[in-house]
Design a protein around this motif. Structure first.
Motif, mmCIF file in Angstrom:
data_model
loop_
_atom_site.group_PDB
_atom_site.id
_atom_site.type_symbol
_atom_site.label_atom_id
_atom_site.label_comp_id
_atom_site.label_asym_id
_atom_site.label_seq_id
_atom_site.Cartn_x
_atom_site.Cartn_y
_atom_site.Cartn_z
ATOM 1 N N LEU A 220 2.341 4.150 4.213
ATOM 2 C CA LEU A 220 3.396 4.269 4.979
ATOM 3 C C LEU A 220 3.133 4.476 6.432
ATOM 4 O O LEU A 220 4.055 4.310 7.382
ATOM 5 N N HIS A 221 1.988 4.896 6.557
ATOM 6 C CA HIS A 221 1.540 5.397 8.077
ATOM 7 C C HIS A 221 1.709 3.848 8.940
ATOM 8 O O HIS A 221 0.848 3.029 8.612
ATOM 9 N N GLY A 222 2.312 4.118 10.088
ATOM 10 C CA GLY A 222 2.338 3.024 10.962
ATOM 11 C C GLY A 222 3.202 1.650 10.301
ATOM 12 O O GLY A 222 3.167 0.516 10.768
ATOM 13 N N ARG A 223 3.889 1.968 9.159
ATOM 14 C CA ARG A 223 4.811 0.483 8.653
ATOM 15 C C ARG A 223 6.334 1.143 8.541
ATOM 16 O O ARG A 223 6.458 2.688 8.394
ATOM 17 N N ASN A 224 7.010 0.154 8.215
ATOM 18 C CA ASN A 224 8.473 0.425 7.889
ATOM 19 C C ASN A 224 8.430 1.088 6.695
ATOM 20 O O ASN A 224 8.180 0.368 5.724
#
Length: 586
Positions: free
Chosen positions: A188-192
């Protein structure tokens, strides 16, 4: 036995009533006919299942029937509506059956053989839509005592799969299972978030006995990020050893592709791989050092041509279907409309009675013998309640749940009002805004007084964009400067979304000295990586910890667990290329 009996019964409710009437405590004229009906249900179900009934099978069925009667005596009530609350722990868990829109229909593959049986129902914590968010999920399994090589493979494969929108399925144990779930969560980190796949943990016991306790933070994160924790057993069922092997069939059936990250020759992961092979799933095994016993299971599967050799862990394009967005549809049921966050607008226990009145066919569950006739009462399988029967909790305060019915007709006015005033002239939008502003100025008790702090700020902002200092109306005006050349209106407002310095200073500071010892050590390792100009990744943190002979952080699993705990406390923030300390840390 219960699956076969339910297969031959007209409905779960009819089976429940027959079981209650056939109890030995009832008179013979009541229990005798009911016992005959149950026998016919079992024989019909076995025949439909493709098996023949023998005397030994009927004797085993009578033994199971006696145990069902004993369990019925332990139930808090014989009323299905009250049992719906009991089985769902007062509406804190989902209880779904095969007719539920979130039921994963690939579980039906477990009925292809006469000695198997799919689960009759599923208890769920989290978002049930995660089960159907991907048409071809990927399962990742392995040993509990996996080494860093196997943990790296499980973590990386799950992260890559979730980043591509796929669903990750695994158990809830330490080792490979935990590494796989953490990998999917870290995607999830850095992504939509709308493009990141979910993760599902399958348990061998009831959801009141999820373990180990060391993974409690992991389970909370799975729920918080839209995943699901599922079990086919009642909430208070103890996870016995035999149930783990039965649990493996659910993992295999849910998965379209199964990856064995690392396994010994007698590992439970090989049992899951066996189920997957029988179900015609694609099975991949990770090769390893032939001198390490922990790799013997995977190496043997590859040697026996029962698994495909996994060539790389950094990409799932070769073993998964195309990248996609998770399918998180909104549906309505007796529990209300399920929002994107996975919460229902109405709790289960408030709608059980409505569900039962609309749906006489109720699912049942094997472990409790009936209990799960209440699954239909607690499962959204019947038409949704209308909004005028009960207000939805998802509606904002002060707004009616049937907001669409309250929407005005064309022209911004209800049609009934327009009928009462047919001679009212049409008002253009510009005239309407001008009249509204003038009316508001007349009503305002501060009209003609000094401007407020907000008005002063707006005046300063507008004066910077309009050096002449012209305003259309009064000292403040409507702040819409008319462009003489273009004839358009441009509204210049300050950006109030950015936090002010006072708001930033109001956030509480975090003192690392107040953290537990392992978390304090992790903060020190992050600072040491920054001092060495290293990208702060879990692997870099583990390498630095070993160089400093830090015994508090022995493996990558501990690193991931500590980073997750620190992130929940706001100590660290994750970026696409690594981890960094929050600005709130002193």
């Amino acid at each position: 036995m219960m699956y076969a009996t339910l297969k031959g019964a007209p409905s779960a409710e009819s089976l429940w009533h027959a079981l209650a009437q056939s109890h030995p405590s009832n008179p013979d004229n009541v229990s005798g006919p009911a016992l005959g009906r149950i026998d016919r249900m079992f024989v019909n179900g076995i025949t439909r299942w493709g098996r023949s009934v023998s005397a030994d099978m009927m004797a085993s069925f009578r033994t199971s029937l006696a145990s069902w009667h004993n369990r019925m005596r332990d139930l808090p009530s014989q009323d299905i509506m009250q049992l719906a609350n009991w089985f769902t722990v007062d509406g804190t868990m989902w209880l779904i059956g095969p007719d539920h829109p979130c039921w994963p229909h690939q579980l039906a593959d477990l009925a292809i053989r006469s000695d198997w049986a799919p689960p009759l129902c599923l208890w769920i914590r989290g978002d049930p839509r995660a089960l159907i968010s991907c048409p071809s999920p990927i399962g990742i399994v392995g040993s509990r005592d996996v080494n860093e090589y196997g943990r790296y493979v499980a973590h990386t494969m799950a992260e890559q799969a979730a980043a591509a929108g796929h669903l990750v399925v695994s158990g809830g144990a330490m080792g490979t299972d935990a590494a796989a779930h953490w990998g999917a969560l870290n995607a999830l980190h850095g992504r939509n978030p709308a493009n990141v796949g979910k993760t599902v943990a399958v348990f061998a016991g009831g959801l009141n006995h999820m373990g180990p306790m060391r993974n409690r933070t992991l389970f909370e994160r799975i729920e918080a990020q839209g995943g699901a924790l599922i079990s086919e057993h009642c909430p208070n069922t103890i996870p016995e050893a035999r149930r783990f092997l039965l649990r493996n069939r659910i993992i295999a059936a849910l998965s379209s592709t199964l990856v064995v990250a690392q396994a010994r020759l007698r590992s439970g992961a090989l049992n899951t791989a066996g189920w997957a092979c029988e179900l015609m799933r694609e099975v991949y095994a990770v090769p390893g050092d032939i001198n390490q016993p922990g790799n013997a299971g995977c190496n043997k599967m590859i040697s026996d041509h029962r698994a495909i050799l996994l060539c790389a862990a950094t990409s799932t394009e070769d073993i998964c279907h195309e990248r996609h967005r998770p399918i998180m549809t909104t549906y309505a049921g007796p529990q209300g409309t399920l929002s994107k966050a996975g919460s229902a607008s109405q709790p289960i226990h408030e709608t059980a009675q409505s569900a039962a009145s609309n749906n006489p066919s109720l699912p049942a569950e094997e472990e409790t013998a009936t209990g799960t006739a209440a699954a239909g009462a607690a499962s959204p399988t019947s038409p949704a309640q209308t909004s005028d029967q009960r207000p939805s909790r998802s509606a904002p305060p002060g707004r009616p749940s049937n907001a669409r019915a309250m929407k005005p007709a064309s022209g911004g006015m209800p049609s009934s009002a327009r009928q009462r005033m047919p001679d009212m002239p049409d008002i253009t939008p510009h005239e309407s805004r001008t009249a509204s502003a003038a009316s508001e100025a007349r009503r305002s008790p501060t009209a003609g007084t000094q401007p407020t702090l907000m008005q002063t700020t707006l005046m300063q902002t507008t004066s910077q964009s309009n050096p002449i200092g012209r305003y259309d109306d009064g000292p403040v005006g409507d702040l819409c400067h008319q462009d003489a050349h273009a004839g358009t209106s441009t509204r210049r407002m300050p950006d109030l979304r950015a936090p002010s310095e006072s708001q930033e200073d109001a956030e509480p500071r975090i003192d690392p000295n107040t953290l537990p010892e392992p978390q304090r050590e992790m903060v020190g390792l992050i600072r040491e990586c920054r001092r060495r100009h290293l990208i702060v990744t879990p692997d870099a943190l583990l390498r630095v910890a070993r160089e400093l002979h830090n015994d508090e952080i022995p493996n990558i699993g501990t690193v991931l667990e500590l980073l997750g705990a620190l992130e929940l406390k706001g100590v660290v923030t994750r970026q696409a290329d690594g981890v960094m300390l929050s600005d709130r840390v002193r």
